[in-house]
Write an enzyme that holds these catalytic residues in place. Structure first.
Site, PDB file in Angstrom:
ATOM      1  N   HIS A 206     -93.300  -4.544  19.128  1.00 11.97           N
ATOM      2  CA  HIS A 206     -93.250  -5.545  18.046  1.00 11.97           C
ATOM      3  C   HIS A 206     -92.445  -6.750  18.537  1.00 11.97           C
ATOM      4  O   HIS A 206     -91.420  -6.580  19.182  1.00 11.97           O
ATOM      5  CB  HIS A 206     -92.588  -4.934  16.807  1.00 11.97           C
ATOM      6  CG  HIS A 206     -92.718  -5.779  15.584  1.00 11.97           C
ATOM      7  ND1 HIS A 206     -91.928  -6.897  15.354  1.00 11.97           N
ATOM      8  CD2 HIS A 206     -93.566  -5.706  14.528  1.00 11.97           C
ATOM      9  CE1 HIS A 206     -92.295  -7.439  14.202  1.00 11.97           C
ATOM     10  NE2 HIS A 206     -93.281  -6.753  13.680  1.00 11.97           N
ATOM     11  N   CYS A 244     -97.643  -9.396  15.495  1.00 14.56           N
ATOM     12  CA  CYS A 244     -97.114  -9.706  14.164  1.00 14.56           C
ATOM     13  C   CYS A 244     -97.173 -11.215  13.959  1.00 14.56           C
ATOM     14  O   CYS A 244     -96.398 -11.968  14.557  1.00 14.56           O
ATOM     15  CB  CYS A 244     -95.685  -9.182  14.018  1.00 14.56           C
ATOM     16  SG  CYS A 244     -95.000  -9.525  12.382  1.00 14.56           S
ATOM     17  N   HIS A 271    -100.091  -6.879  12.603  1.00 16.80           N
ATOM     18  CA  HIS A 271     -99.317  -7.126  11.388  1.00 16.80           C
ATOM     19  C   HIS A 271     -99.750  -8.504  10.935  1.00 16.80           C
ATOM     20  O   HIS A 271     -99.557  -9.477  11.677  1.00 16.80           O
ATOM     21  CB  HIS A 271     -97.816  -7.183  11.699  1.00 16.80           C
ATOM     22  CG  HIS A 271     -97.157  -5.858  11.859  1.00 16.80           C
ATOM     23  ND1 HIS A 271     -95.801  -5.730  12.005  1.00 16.80           N
ATOM     24  CD2 HIS A 271     -97.660  -4.600  11.867  1.00 16.80           C
ATOM     25  CE1 HIS A 271     -95.492  -4.443  12.114  1.00 16.80           C
ATOM     26  NE2 HIS A 271     -96.593  -3.736  12.050  1.00 16.80           N
ATOM     27  N   ASP A 316     -98.166  -6.072   6.497  1.00 19.20           N
ATOM     28  CA  ASP A 316     -96.758  -6.263   6.854  1.00 19.20           C
ATOM     29  C   ASP A 316     -95.924  -6.451   5.597  1.00 19.20           C
ATOM     30  O   ASP A 316     -95.810  -5.510   4.835  1.00 19.20           O
ATOM     31  CB  ASP A 316     -96.591  -7.397   7.879  1.00 19.20           C
ATOM     32  CG  ASP A 316     -95.378  -7.160   8.798  1.00 19.20           C
ATOM     33  OD1 ASP A 316     -94.730  -6.108   8.651  1.00 19.20           O
ATOM     34  OD2 ASP A 316     -95.090  -8.007   9.664  1.00 19.20           O
ATOM     35  N   HIS A 317     -95.376  -7.624   5.367  1.00 19.86           N
ATOM     36  CA  HIS A 317     -94.501  -7.796   4.194  1.00 19.86           C
ATOM     37  C   HIS A 317     -95.237  -8.491   3.054  1.00 19.86           C
ATOM     38  O   HIS A 317     -96.297  -9.076   3.247  1.00 19.86           O
ATOM     39  CB  HIS A 317     -93.292  -8.660   4.553  1.00 19.86           C
ATOM     40  CG  HIS A 317     -92.485  -8.123   5.687  1.00 19.86           C
ATOM     41  ND1 HIS A 317     -91.522  -8.850   6.323  1.00 19.86           N
ATOM     42  CD2 HIS A 317     -92.505  -6.917   6.311  1.00 19.86           C
ATOM     43  CE1 HIS A 317     -90.971  -8.127   7.282  1.00 19.86           C
ATOM     44  NE2 HIS A 317     -91.555  -6.953   7.307  1.00 19.86           N
ATOM     45  N   TYR A 330     -91.300  -4.876   0.864  1.00 15.23           N
ATOM     46  CA  TYR A 330     -92.225  -3.743   0.866  1.00 15.23           C
ATOM     47  C   TYR A 330     -92.617  -3.267  -0.529  1.00 15.23           C
ATOM     48  O   TYR A 330     -92.656  -2.069  -0.801  1.00 15.23           O
ATOM     49  CB  TYR A 330     -91.643  -2.600   1.700  1.00 15.23           C
ATOM     50  CG  TYR A 330     -91.757  -2.896   3.185  1.00 15.23           C
ATOM     51  CD1 TYR A 330     -92.959  -2.700   3.851  1.00 15.23           C
ATOM     52  CD2 TYR A 330     -90.681  -3.408   3.906  1.00 15.23           C
ATOM     53  CE1 TYR A 330     -93.089  -2.999   5.202  1.00 15.23           C
ATOM     54  CE2 TYR A 330     -90.806  -3.708   5.261  1.00 15.23           C
ATOM     55  CZ  TYR A 330     -92.015  -3.497   5.898  1.00 15.23           C
ATOM     56  OH  TYR A 330     -92.150  -3.787   7.226  1.00 15.23           O
TER      57      TYR A 330
HETATM   58  C1  DNO Z   1     -91.406  -7.334  10.689  1.00 15.19           C
HETATM   59  C2  DNO Z   1     -91.565  -5.875  10.543  1.00 15.19           C
HETATM   60  C3  DNO Z   1     -90.480  -5.178  11.366  1.00 15.19           C
HETATM   61  C4  DNO Z   1     -90.991  -4.024  12.188  1.00 15.19           C
HETATM   62  C5  DNO Z   1     -90.069  -3.529  13.268  1.00 15.19           C
HETATM   63  C6  DNO Z   1     -90.817  -2.640  14.240  1.00 15.19           C
HETATM   64  O1  DNO Z   1     -92.271  -8.103  10.919  1.00 15.19           O
HETATM   65  O2  DNO Z   1     -92.857  -5.543  10.861  1.00 15.19           O
HETATM   66  O3  DNO Z   1     -89.496  -4.728  10.504  1.00 15.19           O
HETATM   67  O4  DNO Z   1     -91.267  -2.952  11.368  1.00 15.19           O
HETATM   68  O5  DNO Z   1     -89.496  -4.572  13.971  1.00 15.19           O
HETATM   69  O6  DNO Z   1     -89.975  -2.053  15.130  1.00 15.19           O
HETATM   70 MN    MN Z   2     -94.231  -7.252  11.693  1.00 18.89          MN
END
Ligand code: DNO
Ligand code: MN
Length: 360
Positions: A206, A244, A271, A316-317, A330
């Protein structure tokens, strides 16, 4: 594109598996044993427990995020070999329940960093926010000593039980340069990638979030050059990237669409989320819609579509909307809306492609 959804586990997430399976097109969870400290072996019975919980709702467990990397590995200490051995054992165990992708990161001390987890936005929702000056003006050691009074910074790594270690960790990293960190990453990958490959698992790093150095700590997974260098460390399909869009996208110099074009074969896990980046370098997480942020999310989906992406994808978020109380970033609602946006763009592209095939 195979849609998956992060789930933090029974009793550790406000979102339930029952809710997750009702989001259109979601086929699996993205999971981890969050209570097991980095570097330790994951008990097989706990792994099976999550697999069975997910199966009851028709969801698979093919994507793990994260198996965290112990600091001694990132620091390159002699004790790293023990932690690498545990990591290898975890890879082998996870393969037995059908895991195909392990997302991990290589950020010193902290994972993602934000200065406000509930920044109010114009429509009354709130979202994760990063104020550049707040972090960049800070002496981390001073901060560690005043942390109990200072709740302005929010990121994994500042947990109260870890505070006593923080000073030590910062000291340990004082001599570690970005080049050292690359060497330590190479050492780690040379050990784990052959095992992952043998067990049909892709290790997907990531990006750093934000993708630049904070508190004087080296950060190396920051853009296209980093990805090129990562892929050159070990030549294997198992050496790969979690693309991501939000983390790389916090630096507008990163062109996510062109990165997907260049690296798509080594992206088993996407992501997809948007961020709005301000002129002063601050950024806030937004809805997934292209118009709402700085990253062209419709263009990102189009790039995956054009390259016949068959990997896993998660929204992702999300923002915190409709009064939802949840883990920062989340919640159920905005991530589910995000999924429907991603599917909307994807399905339109599928139809356009089918139409072209019919007419030609
Ligand atoms: C942010 C998320 C992160 C991710 C970790 C993976 O974009 O996706 O919190 O889960 O960095 O190790
Ligand atoms: Mn991410």
């Amino acid at each position: 594109m195979r849609m998956v959804f992060r789930w933090f586990g029974e009793g550790n997430d406000t979102v339930t598996l029952e809710q997750i399976r009702q989001i259109p097109g979601v086929e699996g969870i993205v999971w981890a044993l969050h209570d097991i400290p980095a570097g330790e072996a994951w008990p097989m019975e706990r792994i099976i427990e999550v697999r069975d919980q997910a199966l009851r709702y028709g969801l698979h467990v093919e994507v793990v995020e994260s198996v965290n990397v112990h600091e001694d590995i990132k620091l390159g200490l002699p004790s790293r070999d023990l932690y690498i051995q545990n990591y290898i054992d975890n890879i082998k165990k996870l393969a037995t329940v059908g895991v195909k992708v392990i997302c991990y990161n290589f950020m010193p001390i902290f994972d993602w960093a934000r200065t406000d987890l509930h920044k109010e936005t114009e429509d009354g929702s709130n979202a994760l926010f990063f104020e550049k000056d707040k972090i960049h003006g800070i002496d981390p050691l001073e901060l560690v000593s005043s942390i109990t009074r200072n709740s302005a910074l929010t990121m994994p790594g500042w947990e109260p039980e870890r505070l006593s270690q923080l000073t030590q960790l910062f000291q340990a990293y004082r001599e570690v340069t970005a080049e050292d960190l690359w060497d330590h990453l190479a050492y780690f990958l040379e050990a784990v990638i052959p095992v992952a490959e043998e067990h049909g698992i892709r290790m997907a790093i990531h990006p750093d979030d934000p993708p630049w150095s904070i508190f004087g700590l080296p950060r190396i997974m920051t853009g296209a050059d980093s990805v090129r260098r990562l892929l050159s460390l070990v030549d294997s399909p198992s050496n790969s990237v979690t693309m991501c869009s939000g983390s790389f996208g916090a630096n507008p110099a990163n062109d996510i669409v062109s990165m997907i074009g260049e690296f798509h074969e080594q992206i088993p896990f996407a992501h997809i989320r948007n961020v709005k980046v301000f002129d002063n370098g601050d950024f806030i997480e937004t809805s997934h819609r292209t118009q709402d942020g700085t990253v062209d999310i419709a263009g990102v989906v189009k790039a995956y579509h054009e390259h016949g992406f068959t990997g896993y994808c998660r929204p992702d978020h999300g923002r915190h909307i409709w009064g939802e109380q949840c883990r920062p970033g989340y919640g159920l609602y905005d991530r589910a809306l995000g999924i429907m946006y991603l599917w909307g763009v994807w399905d339109a592209l599928e139809q356009a492609r089918a139409g072209k095939e019919v007419s030609s």
